[in-house]
Write a protein that holds these residues in place. Structure first.
Motif, PDB file in Angstrom:
ATOM      1  N   ASP A 268      -9.160  -9.108   6.740  1.00 61.43           N
ATOM      2  CA  ASP A 268      -8.866  -8.470   8.027  1.00 61.43           C
ATOM      3  C   ASP A 268      -7.471  -7.857   8.049  1.00 61.43           C
ATOM      4  N   THR A 269      -6.472  -8.604   7.591  1.00 61.34           N
ATOM      5  CA  THR A 269      -5.095  -8.092   7.570  1.00 61.34           C
ATOM      6  C   THR A 269      -4.993  -6.895   6.642  1.00 61.34           C
ATOM      7  N   THR A 270      -5.648  -6.962   5.494  1.00 64.73           N
ATOM      8  CA  THR A 270      -5.631  -5.851   4.544  1.00 64.73           C
ATOM      9  C   THR A 270      -6.259  -4.606   5.147  1.00 64.73           C
ATOM     10  N   LEU A 271      -7.419  -4.756   5.762  1.00 67.29           N
ATOM     11  CA  LEU A 271      -8.107  -3.610   6.362  1.00 67.29           C
ATOM     12  C   LEU A 271      -7.298  -2.985   7.494  1.00 67.29           C
ATOM     13  N   ARG A 272      -6.704  -3.823   8.350  1.00 68.10           N
ATOM     14  CA  ARG A 272      -5.886  -3.278   9.444  1.00 68.10           C
ATOM     15  C   ARG A 272      -4.672  -2.532   8.897  1.00 68.10           C
ATOM     16  N   ALA A 273      -4.018  -3.097   7.865  1.00 70.42           N
ATOM     17  CA  ALA A 273      -2.849  -2.434   7.266  1.00 70.42           C
ATOM     18  C   ALA A 273      -3.256  -1.121   6.603  1.00 70.42           C
ATOM     19  N   LEU A 274      -4.379  -1.119   5.909  1.00 70.21           N
ATOM     20  CA  LEU A 274      -4.869   0.100   5.268  1.00 70.21           C
ATOM     21  C   LEU A 274      -5.151   1.177   6.304  1.00 70.21           C
ATOM     22  N   ASN A 275      -5.818   0.805   7.382  1.00 68.71           N
ATOM     23  CA  ASN A 275      -6.109   1.768   8.445  1.00 68.71           C
ATOM     24  C   ASN A 275      -4.811   2.309   9.057  1.00 68.71           C
ATOM     25  N   GLU A 276      -3.829   1.417   9.212  1.00 70.06           N
ATOM     26  CA  GLU A 276      -2.545   1.820   9.798  1.00 70.06           C
ATOM     27  C   GLU A 276      -1.824   2.854   8.934  1.00 70.06           C
ATOM     28  N   ILE A 277      -1.763   2.622   7.619  1.00 74.59           N
ATOM     29  CA  ILE A 277      -1.019   3.549   6.762  1.00 74.59           C
ATOM     30  C   ILE A 277      -1.742   4.893   6.630  1.00 74.59           C
ATOM     31  N   LEU A 278      -3.061   4.888   6.735  1.00 72.71           N
ATOM     32  CA  LEU A 278      -3.832   6.136   6.635  1.00 72.71           C
ATOM     33  C   LEU A 278      -3.709   7.002   7.885  1.00 72.71           C
ATOM     34  N   HIS A 279      -3.387   6.380   9.010  1.00 71.69           N
ATOM     35  CA  HIS A 279      -3.278   7.090  10.287  1.00 71.69           C
ATOM     36  C   HIS A 279      -2.085   8.038  10.248  1.00 71.69           C
TER      37      HIS A 279
ATOM     38  N   ILE B 297       0.867  -1.183   0.000  1.00 74.29           N
ATOM     39  CA  ILE B 297       0.000   0.000   0.000  1.00 74.29           C
ATOM     40  C   ILE B 297       0.897   1.224   0.000  1.00 74.29           C
ATOM     41  N   GLN B 298       0.594   2.158  -0.884  1.00 76.45           N
ATOM     42  CA  GLN B 298       1.318   3.422  -0.957  1.00 76.45           C
ATOM     43  C   GLN B 298       0.339   4.537  -0.580  1.00 76.45           C
ATOM     44  N   PHE B 299       0.745   5.377   0.378  1.00 77.82           N
ATOM     45  CA  PHE B 299      -0.051   6.548   0.732  1.00 77.82           C
ATOM     46  C   PHE B 299       0.900   7.720   0.883  1.00 77.82           C
ATOM     47  N   GLY B 300       0.877   8.599  -0.109  1.00 78.35           N
ATOM     48  CA  GLY B 300       1.820   9.713  -0.113  1.00 78.35           C
ATOM     49  C   GLY B 300       3.235   9.168  -0.138  1.00 78.35           C
ATOM     50  N   GLU B 301       4.040   9.583   0.811  1.00 80.80           N
ATOM     51  CA  GLU B 301       5.431   9.131   0.906  1.00 80.80           C
ATOM     52  C   GLU B 301       5.564   7.825   1.674  1.00 80.80           C
ATOM     53  N   LYS B 302       4.481   7.367   2.285  1.00 81.79           N
ATOM     54  CA  LYS B 302       4.524   6.142   3.094  1.00 81.79           C
ATOM     55  C   LYS B 302       4.216   4.918   2.242  1.00 81.79           C
ATOM     56  N   SER B 303       4.862   3.815   2.603  1.00 83.01           N
ATOM     57  CA  SER B 303       4.659   2.550   1.910  1.00 83.01           C
ATOM     58  C   SER B 303       4.584   1.447   2.959  1.00 83.01           C
ATOM     59  N   LEU B 304       3.666   0.494   2.768  1.00 77.03           N
ATOM     60  CA  LEU B 304       3.500  -0.584   3.742  1.00 77.03           C
ATOM     61  C   LEU B 304       3.215  -1.889   3.015  1.00 77.03           C
ATOM     62  N   LEU B 305       4.061  -2.888   3.254  1.00 73.97           N
ATOM     63  CA  LEU B 305       3.838  -4.230   2.742  1.00 73.97           C
ATOM     64  C   LEU B 305       2.832  -4.906   3.672  1.00 73.97           C
ATOM     65  N   ILE B 306       1.701  -5.366   3.129  1.00 75.20           N
ATOM     66  CA  ILE B 306       0.672  -5.991   3.971  1.00 75.20           C
ATOM     67  C   ILE B 306       1.233  -7.293   4.540  1.00 75.20           C
ATOM     68  N   PRO B 307       1.222  -7.453   5.862  1.00 72.23           N
ATOM     69  CA  PRO B 307       1.876  -8.604   6.510  1.00 72.23           C
ATOM     70  C   PRO B 307       0.987  -9.858   6.611  1.00 72.23           C
ATOM     71  N   TYR B 308       0.684 -10.466   5.460  1.00 74.48           N
ATOM     72  CA  TYR B 308      -0.117 -11.695   5.481  1.00 74.48           C
ATOM     73  C   TYR B 308       0.677 -12.810   6.158  1.00 74.48           C
ATOM     74  N   GLN B 309      -0.047 -13.652   6.916  1.00 72.05           N
ATOM     75  CA  GLN B 309       0.615 -14.715   7.661  1.00 72.05           C
ATOM     76  C   GLN B 309       0.389 -16.101   7.070  1.00 72.05           C
ATOM     77  N   GLY B 310      -0.813 -16.376   6.603  1.00 70.75           N
ATOM     78  CA  GLY B 310      -1.129 -17.715   6.103  1.00 70.75           C
ATOM     79  C   GLY B 310      -1.025 -17.791   4.602  1.00 70.75           C
ATOM     80  N   LYS B 311      -1.691 -18.794   4.049  1.00 70.29           N
ATOM     81  CA  LYS B 311      -1.718 -18.955   2.603  1.00 70.29           C
ATOM     82  C   LYS B 311      -2.753 -17.996   2.036  1.00 70.29           C
ATOM     83  N   GLY B 312      -2.364 -17.212   1.057  1.00 66.72           N
ATOM     84  CA  GLY B 312      -3.290 -16.259   0.458  1.00 66.72           C
ATOM     85  C   GLY B 312      -3.450 -15.002   1.286  1.00 66.72           C
ATOM     86  N   ALA B 313      -4.314 -14.145   0.802  1.00 65.84           N
ATOM     87  CA  ALA B 313      -4.584 -12.876   1.472  1.00 65.84           C
ATOM     88  C   ALA B 313      -5.786 -13.049   2.391  1.00 65.84           C
ATOM     89  N   ASP B 314      -6.009 -12.084   3.237  1.00 64.44           N
ATOM     90  CA  ASP B 314      -7.236 -12.073   4.034  1.00 64.44           C
ATOM     91  C   ASP B 314      -7.656 -10.638   4.277  1.00 64.44           C
TER      92      ASP B 314
END
Length: 161
Positions: free
Chosen positions: A96-107, A77-94
């Motif tokens: 919840d992890t995407t939403l939490r990461a998105l909320n984190e980078i927007l903060h 996820i890129q937001f302005g000058e910030k960049s965040l690799l979504i930290p998926y843990q299992g197989k595939g995406a999920d």
């Protein structure tokens, strides 16, 4: 101050002042300019696109790349000058992890909250707003906000395991 439309804010406030589920769905049905509607099987990079369509920052995007990992890909996820690799843990995406990461980078500029009226469905709804607008709503409707909208925590789970 934000350029968030007064009409959108009035729509949100109309629900807060009439907090029942039927009213919620009547008011927000088709309002993809206010609400992110996320299906349990959603493509995770699409969630970032939905959020950008609502916030209209001109600075929020997602980059999906193939990778040699459990998921077979990465999403950054890129937001302005910030960049965040979504930290998926299992197989595939999920979601919840995407939403939490998105909320984190927007903060701290923006915050996403879960609309509790959609709880229990396989399609859940989230409202991203400028942080200052959430703050104003929290002050004005202090006794109602936590009953209607859930704030994200580090361990928030909306879609299940």
């Amino acid at each position: 101050m934000t350029n968030y439309s007064a009409e959108k804010l009035e729509t949100i406030e109309s629900y807060i002042e009439n907090p029942n589920q039927d009213f919620y769905f009547n008011v927000f049905d088709g309002r993809y300019d206010i609400v992110m509607v996320v299906d349990w099987g959603e493509e995770d990079n699409a969630i970032i696109e939905y959020c950008e369509k609502i916030l209209e920052t001109g600075q929020l995007s997602a980059k999906l790349e193939g990778a040699d990992n459990k998921q077979g890909f990465t999403i950054t996820i890129q937001f302005g000058e910030k960049s965040l690799l979504i930290p998926y843990q299992g197989k595939g995406a999920d979601r919840d992890t995407t939403l939490r990461a998105l909320n984190e980078i927007l903060h701290p500029e923006y915050e996403i909250r879960f609309s509790k009226a959609s709880e229990g469905s396989d399609t859940l709804e989230f409202i991203p707003l400028p942080q200052e607008l959430w703050h104003q709503l929290d002050l004005k409707y202090a006794e109602r906000m936590d009953d209607l909208f859930a704030r994200f925590e580090n361990d928030s789970v909306f879609f299940g395991s």
